[in-house]
Scaffold this active site. Structure first.
Site, PDB file in Angstrom:
ATOM      1  N   HIS A 277       0.826  -1.211   0.000  1.00  0.00           N
ATOM      2  CA  HIS A 277       0.000   0.000   0.000  1.00  0.00           C
ATOM      3  C   HIS A 277       0.860   1.261   0.000  1.00  0.00           C
ATOM      4  CE1 HIS A 277       0.081  -0.140   4.559  1.00  0.00           C
ATOM      5  NE2 HIS A 277       0.012   1.163   4.420  1.00  0.00           N
TER       6      HIS A 277
ATOM      7  N   SER B  24       3.924   2.398   8.247  1.00  0.00           N
ATOM      8  CA  SER B  24       3.700   1.381   7.223  1.00  0.00           C
ATOM      9  C   SER B  24       4.987   1.090   6.471  1.00  0.00           C
ATOM     10  CB  SER B  24       2.651   1.850   6.231  1.00  0.00           C
ATOM     11  OG  SER B  24       1.393   1.762   6.820  1.00  0.00           O
TER      12      SER B  24
ATOM     13  N   ASP C  31       1.158  -7.628   2.087  1.00  0.00           N
ATOM     14  CA  ASP C  31       1.303  -6.179   1.908  1.00  0.00           C
ATOM     15  C   ASP C  31       2.777  -5.768   1.780  1.00  0.00           C
ATOM     16  OD1 ASP C  31       0.837  -3.483   1.769  1.00  0.00           O
ATOM     17  OD2 ASP C  31      -0.579  -3.433   3.431  1.00  0.00           O
TER      18      ASP C  31
HETATM   19  N1  ARG Z   1      -4.631   0.634   7.065  1.00  0.00           N
HETATM   20  C1  ARG Z   1      -3.340   0.620   6.462  1.00  0.00           C
HETATM   21  C2  ARG Z   1      -2.507   1.796   6.914  1.00  0.00           C
HETATM   22  O1  ARG Z   1      -3.000   2.876   7.118  1.00  0.00           O
HETATM   23  C3  ARG Z   1      -3.405   0.691   4.980  1.00  0.00           C
HETATM   24  C4  ARG Z   1      -3.959  -0.496   4.373  1.00  0.00           C
HETATM   25  C5  ARG Z   1      -4.181  -0.305   2.915  1.00  0.00           C
HETATM   26  N2  ARG Z   1      -5.152  -1.262   2.449  1.00  0.00           N
HETATM   27  C6  ARG Z   1      -6.409  -0.946   2.098  1.00  0.00           C
HETATM   28  N3  ARG Z   1      -7.233  -1.899   1.879  1.00  0.00           N
HETATM   29  N4  ARG Z   1      -6.798   0.299   1.951  1.00  0.00           N
HETATM   30  O2  ARG Z   1      -1.317   1.697   7.028  1.00  0.00           O
END
Ligand code: ARG
Length: 726
Positions: A87, A661, A226
């Protein structure tokens, strides 16, 4: 070089919530307090502080980088291979994809350096050095009117930052930023070196890299691969350079080895990365504003925007690719804010904060700390003054600027006051913006959103913030004193006309205009006019109040945080709120129970990926070759022997947030065991309130990453570059 000494007064380790899971804390790696370090060692850390962060020698910190605009990455080979999240690479992958070569959809694996794809605009930054500059900043602030502190601060910080850069640093693309810690109680300079030639090396298909989509986002159990892989290029002297085929892979100062020995319950886990922001010192007043106004309205408006985009994305691969990155960004925090609200209410964070505040005031009274005694009523007043404007601010930013066209029109407003010469001089930037807009915009959903959001603004926002002229252009029937009774049709007709006539959606005409930019063209442009009308109200009625609020909140927070540290002297150690500077967090792999009678294991496996598989589904489909390899149970050396399966993800008690992330998850020896990529739903209050019982960091297991690279990507070249242990 001499070791940099930093005043330790504000940075202490934290032991107050010393329950079994007390792994709260985003610690500045150059200031890990002794107590905190001892906790880390007790949990399994084998490294010295110096091996984590050294001012003079190469250390772990040299391999942890800022990836793009808001993520973390790590260096895993001596040819500067980067691991980060899928992501985090998403925007870059979408950008280099086309419907014909759709790497987002199908994945991509470079089998040699010359197959790697340069991503225009993508950069990474290495942290070079830090320095405490609190005294310098305070000396400047002394001459500043206190009501203008926050207004003056950016300039002061920037001037000091620039003055600290050495000639050598200036020549080698270094950037200096001074950052406030503890709301102005400490200021630290960070110098970064920015590399501008970054190339895509590998990515799984979106079906794996974003498996589970928004349904599983912010949730555990989780089965997402991811990760994505990039590489930093430099000139032949190892210095940053614009993209050139002559550039070569950077020779990094430090490379993180990869361990495939695996994890189990209670394994030590440490992350290093760049958490973007937390408000752990937020007051009850701030919590109330968030739960009552900011979050619900933001979520409501994003609901509308997302639904209309998704409808079009489902219909066409081209639209899906166009909107993918924008949609993902809006959706990510749509779900976050919604979950945050639920958890803040569930854990009664407002009430908890009130209690803490009472305790603080009592302490101040008992100890005759007169400067703190009225602090809470001052907060109260500060929030009371600002509250009447908040909804209109949300509706301006998330509603009016919530369409692609309006958002870009907003970015062009400054041209209304620019000279012809200036416009011509910056021609290239404006052309690039117009190109970006026209490549990314999906007209049907954008227009739909524009009509609905305009109507909603009229219906729900106080008349004093409504640009009357705009609405009388839409329809005579729009009453300016009450609820908007006119039909959506009137709005649609208005919007159709606007999209038809704006020069922002006519790149050729815009190019021509740039040759001799007559201002009247912009002044009469319907999109510019519309956004400008709202902006005039925003900047004259809302922004001044917002600035006042931010300033008083900053100064009161400065006092409050100073007071809290004073109150807890010798008892509790503090870390500054996250602010996109490098932090270390530690914890262990640990299961949890999200609610009565339910138990969540600490790992997810490949078996679970196959269980979630839904052929043809938007979020839970899987590539054919993946299913074949998985069903053959061809696990190779990446198998978890006790489970006879591949561990795909696991959870730890670490304290992270957005910006982290892509962070490396390291074992006690500082070897890579995974990448942090999310937080769990039950702890979405974490920006304001760390819940020691429920908080978990969701990590992709490095063995799953390598298994996909080898078995699905067939990219042995990548595997060979890594220093694999185990
Ligand atoms: N929640 C994750 C973050 O903010 C991002 C995940 C991205 N995936 C998604 N399905 N939007 O780091």
């Amino acid at each position: 070089m001499k070791k940099i000494a930093i005043a330790l007064s504000f940075v202490l380790s934290l032991n107050v919530f010393s329950t079994l899971w007390a792994d709260e804390g985003m610690w500045l790696p150059f200031l890990i307090g002794e107590k905190t370090y001892q906790e880390m060692v007790k949990k399994g850390l084998k490294l010295t502080k110096e091996q984590i962060y050294s001012a003079n020698k190469s250390s772990l910190k040299d391999a942890v980088i800022i990836f793009g605009g808001g993520c973390t990455g790590e260096i895993v080979s001596d040819k500067a291979l980067i691991f980060t999240n899928h992501h985090c690479g998403y925007d870059a992958i979408a950008k280099v994809s086309t419907v014909e070569h759709n790497y987002l959809k199908n994945g991509f694996w470079a089998k040699s350096l010359n197959e790697e794809i340069h991503v225009p605009g993508l950069t990474v930054q290495f942290l070079e050095r830090i320095k405490d500059v609190t005294d310098k900043v305070n000396a400047e602030l002394k001459n500043t009117d206190a009501t203008k502190t926050l207004e003056s601060l950016p300039k002061i910080l920037n001037t000091i930052a620039q003055s600290e850069l050495t000639e050598e640093e200036k020549k080698t693309n270094c950037e200096a930023r001074v950052v406030s810690m503890f709301s102005g109680n400490q200021y630290i300079l960070f110098v970064y070196k920015r590399y501008k030639d970054v190339r895509l090396v590998g990515t799984p298909s979106e079906s794996l890299g974003k498996f589970g989509g928004d349904t599983d986002n912010w949730e555990w159990p989780r089965h997402t691969a991811d990760f994505s892989i990039f590489r930093v290029y430099a000139d032949k002297n190892g210095q940053p350079a614009d993209y050139s085929p002559e550039n070569v892979p950077l020779k990094p100062k430090y490379v993180i080895p990869v361990s495939i020995k695996g994890i189990k319950e209670n394994s030590y886990a440490m992350t290093m990365g760049f958490p973007g922001g937390t408000n752990r010192f937020e007051t009850s007043y701030g919590v109330k504003l968030k739960t009552n106004i900011e979050n619900p309205y933001t979520v409501g408006l994003r609901d509308i925007r997302l639904k209309n985009m998704f409808e079009e994305m489902k219909k066409s691969e081209a639209v899906k690719l166009k909107l993918a990155s924008y949609y993902a960004r809006v959706a990510n925090y749509w779900k976050f804010f919604d979950g945050e609200n639920k958890q803040l209410l569930k854990y009664k964070v407002y009430e908890q904060k009130q209690k803490e505040e009472q305790k603080f005031i009592e302490w101040a009274k008992q100890n005759n700390k007169t400067e703190y005694i009225n602090l809470m009523s001052e907060f109260d007043q500060c929030y009371k003054n600002w509250t009447p404007y908040v909804k209109a601010k949300v509706y301006f930013q998330e509603g009016i600027l919530g369409t692609q066209l309006n958002f870009y029109a907003y970015r062009f407003l400054s041209l209304l006051n620019a000279s012809k010469d200036d416009i011509v001089k910056n021609k290239k930037n404006y052309q690039a913006l117009i190109k970006e807009l026209n490549e990314q915009i999906d007209l049907p959903s954008d227009k739909k959103n524009a009509s609905i959001l305009l109507k909603k603004y009229r219906e729900e926002i106080d008349g004093q913030f409504v640009p009357t002229a705009v609405y009388s252009n839409i329809s005579k029937d729009i009453s300016m004193t009450g609820t908007d009774q006119s039909s959506l049709n009137a709005y649609q007709t208005f919007v159709d006309n606007l999209y038809q006539n704006t020069i922002l959606l006519k790149p050729d005409a815009f190019d021509k205009w740039l040759e001799n930019p007559e201002k009247s063209v912009l002044e009469n442009d319907p999109a510019i006019q519309l956004v400008n009308a709202f902006y005039q109200i925003y900047s004259s009625k809302i922004a001044p109040e917002f600035n006042k609020f931010q300033n008083c909140n900053f100064l009161l927070q400065q006092k409050y945080q100073k007071g809290l540290i004073e109150m807890n002297k010798g008892k509790k150690e503090f870390y500054p709120d996250a602010n996109f500077t490098m932090r270390v967090s530690y914890g262990v792999v640990k299961p949890y129970s999200p609610k009565d009678a339910v138990f969540y294991k600490e790992v997810c496996t490949l078996k679970g990926v196959l269980e979630k598989y839904k052929p043809g589904d938007y979020e839970f489909d899987l590539p054919k070759e993946f299913i074949e390899v998985a069903e053959k149970k061809d696990f190779g050396r990446y198998v978890d022997k006790s489970l006879n399966d591949i561990v795909v993800t696991y959870i730890t008690t670490n304290d992270i947030t957005g910006g982290n992330s892509g962070s490396p998850v390291l074992n006690g020896n500082g070897e890579l065991i995974g990448l942090a990529f999310d937080g769990n739903y039950e702890a979405l209050s974490h920006k304001i309130h760390f819940d020691a019982q429920y908080n978990r960091t969701i990590c992709v297991d490095i063995r799953y990453v390598l298994w996909i690279i080898e078995k699905i990507g067939k990219a042995d070249n990548i595997i060979k570059e890594l220093k694999i242990i185990g």
